[in-house]
Design an enzyme around this catalytic site. Structure first.
Site, mmCIF file in Angstrom:
data_model
loop_
_atom_site.group_PDB
_atom_site.id
_atom_site.type_symbol
_atom_site.label_atom_id
_atom_site.label_comp_id
_atom_site.label_asym_id
_atom_site.label_seq_id
_atom_site.Cartn_x
_atom_site.Cartn_y
_atom_site.Cartn_z
ATOM 1 N N TRP A 87 31.660 28.125 46.973
ATOM 2 C CA TRP A 87 32.496 28.087 48.186
ATOM 3 C C TRP A 87 32.182 26.768 48.896
ATOM 4 O O TRP A 87 31.003 26.490 49.170
ATOM 5 C CB TRP A 87 32.130 29.288 49.062
ATOM 6 C CG TRP A 87 32.919 29.402 50.331
ATOM 7 C CD1 TRP A 87 34.268 29.287 50.469
ATOM 8 C CD2 TRP A 87 32.385 29.685 51.626
ATOM 9 N NE1 TRP A 87 34.608 29.484 51.784
ATOM 10 C CE2 TRP A 87 33.470 29.729 52.516
ATOM 11 C CE3 TRP A 87 31.106 29.910 52.123
ATOM 12 C CZ2 TRP A 87 33.319 29.974 53.875
ATOM 13 C CZ3 TRP A 87 30.954 30.171 53.466
ATOM 14 C CH2 TRP A 87 32.054 30.197 54.325
ATOM 15 N N ASP A 122 24.499 35.905 49.082
ATOM 16 C CA ASP A 122 25.702 35.964 49.898
ATOM 17 C C ASP A 122 26.589 37.101 49.367
ATOM 18 O O ASP A 122 27.057 37.043 48.223
ATOM 19 C CB ASP A 122 26.423 34.598 49.795
ATOM 20 C CG ASP A 122 27.592 34.481 50.763
ATOM 21 O OD1 ASP A 122 27.908 35.466 51.454
ATOM 22 O OD2 ASP A 122 28.193 33.383 50.823
ATOM 23 N N LYS A 137 36.258 40.815 54.279
ATOM 24 C CA LYS A 137 37.214 41.193 53.231
ATOM 25 C C LYS A 137 37.229 42.699 53.024
ATOM 26 O O LYS A 137 38.290 43.294 52.941
ATOM 27 C CB LYS A 137 36.876 40.517 51.900
ATOM 28 C CG LYS A 137 36.303 39.140 51.995
ATOM 29 C CD LYS A 137 37.328 38.062 52.218
ATOM 30 C CE LYS A 137 36.606 36.764 52.527
ATOM 31 N NZ LYS A 137 37.430 35.589 52.474
HETATM 32 C C1 LMR Z 1 37.921 31.562 51.153
HETATM 33 O O1 LMR Z 1 37.088 31.040 50.395
HETATM 34 O O2 LMR Z 1 39.130 31.421 51.005
HETATM 35 C C2 LMR Z 1 37.453 32.413 52.293
HETATM 36 O O3 LMR Z 1 36.088 32.641 52.180
HETATM 37 C C3 LMR Z 1 37.869 31.911 53.615
HETATM 38 C C4 LMR Z 1 37.069 30.750 54.090
HETATM 39 O O4 LMR Z 1 36.522 30.839 55.195
HETATM 40 O O5 LMR Z 1 36.975 29.735 53.392
#
Ligand code: LMR
Length: 392
Positions: free
Chosen positions: A128, A207, A242
């Site tokens: 992420w 996480d 989520k």
């Molecule tokens: C995503 O990766 O789309 C979500 O976790 C929203 C975000 O805050 O990036």
């Protein structure tokens, strides 16, 4: 003062929300930011959350401050779902506090690592994007390892090598529904990781942003529980964004497992002090709604039912897309069957991703990540057709 600042580009993922909203074509497909969507393309409030909110509105008597740890009953109510039967074994060594979203918990866990003198954090790549940003913003150093092996499975060997060598102070792991690949460690790999972490000196931060959206609430917690059963200390960053659909209410929690009962209050006092200096106190509303849902048998069952329905829909979209693999060979559609949760990475070039957006109204992250839940039975044929055209 502001003249001295360098302009920053907007967060690419969040910018997609605006780009998509500005596109007035009737049949656009939004596979960008990670929110669940129904078969009609909406992201409604969970029925159980709506009911809890009604109750809150009627019964909440005060909005006076709670403190940096937030709603402690909310934090406790989640624990059986996250930690399962292992919670009893950790008694006296485990505590938690509410945070603004899972992001707040990740931030706090990493800030604790820094406060304890840690400098280097192992981070699987891709991850992420905000993980690396938080690490950098705290002045920590990300030590990268490959998350995915070439055959579309998770590459445990890469992280195990780092843990055995002690190349970093901490490691940041995704418990389930890996963002952005959807490729999780297998149960055997998690067990190996747990053993390596127990033998080594690297502090695990797990996480947990998508529990229940992969294989099930229990199944998605397997890796986390294996690690917590093996290691003396760890941090768990939890998000209800989520699995309770509370995205903008920012509902999260940080749990800390300490080596013994004497260290735990020290860890908690540091987390409280860091929270106070960062955001003072977390927002209440969403966490209070979760507390009410989990404390009521009927609402809790209804929440689980809705979550199961979401998980099944995501799985069926994965299957539908995989079965169309021969329409767009080389894009990696068949691999969707191996992944979990909202996300999958498609093998597309930056030019192909731009063409998908401009020529076909299909929005996805520049990395090639798609939000599988953005697909419906109605828009899937168009998406496959667009993929076939740009990859021909
Ligand atoms: C995503 O990766 O789309 C979500 O976790 C929203 C975000 O805050 O990036």
């Amino acid at each position: 003062m502001f003249d001295r600042l360098q302009p920053q580009s907007p967060d690419a993922l969040l910018q997609l929300i605006k780009l998509h909203a500005a596109d007035k074509r009737a049949d656009t497909i939004d596979l960008g930011v990670g929110v669940y969507r129904t078969a009609d393309g909406g992201t409604p409030v969970f029925r159980a959350v709506k009911a809890a909110e009604k109750r809150l509105l009627a019964e909440q008597e005060s909005k006076a401050y709670l403190g940096p740890e937030g709603d402690t009953e909310f934090v406790k109510a989640l624990m059986p779902h996250i930690f399962g039967p292992g919670e009893a074994r950790m008694h006296g060594r485990l505590t938690g506090m509410q945070t603004p979203g899972g992001t707040g918990a990740v931030r706090l866990a990493l800030a604790l690592v820094k406060a304890a003198g840690g400098r280097r954090v192992l981070l699987g790549t891709p991850s992420w994007p905000n993980h690396a940003q938080i690490i950098e913003d705290l002045g920590l150093e990300a030590v990268l390892f490959d998350h995915v092996a070439s055959e579309g499975t998770a590459d445990a060997a890469a992280v195990l090598t780092h843990i055995a060598a002690g190349t970093a102070d901490a490691v940041l792991l995704h418990a389930c529904c890996h963002n952005p690949t959807g490729i999780d460690y297998s149960a055997e790999q998690w067990n190996e990781l747990a053993q390596a972490l127990a033998d080594g000196s690297v502090f695990p931060i797990v996480d947990v942003a998508y529990q229940g959206l992969g294989r099930g609430m229990e199944e998605d917690a397997h890796g986390l529980r294996a690690i917590l059963a093996a290691v003396p200390e760890a941090a768990v960053a939890y998000s209800c964004d989520k699995n309770f659909g509370l995205y903008r209410d920012r509902v999260g929690a940080l749990y800390m497992l300490a080596a013994d009962e004497t260290v735990l209050p020290v860890a908690a006092s540091n987390a409280n002090a860091l929270a106070r200096a960062n955001w003072s106190m977390p927002p209440d509303h969403g966490a209070a709604a979760v507390r009410l849902v989990l404390g009521d048998g009927a609402l809790s069952r209804d929440w689980q039912e809705e979550l199961t329905m979401m998980r099944d829909r995501i799985r069926s979209m994965r299957e539908a897309l995989a079965s169309a693999a021969d329409r767009a060979p080389g894009v990696g559609l068949a691999e969707l069957l191996h992944g979990n949760g909202l996300f999958a990475m498609l093998k597309l070039s930056p030019e192909q991703i731009v063409r998908l957006r401009e020529e076909h109204g299909v929005y996805m992250a520049a990395s090639g990540r798609i939000n599988v839940a953005g697909l419906t039975e109605a828009n899937l044929p168009k998406f496959v057709d667009a993929l076939a055209r740009v990859s021909a």
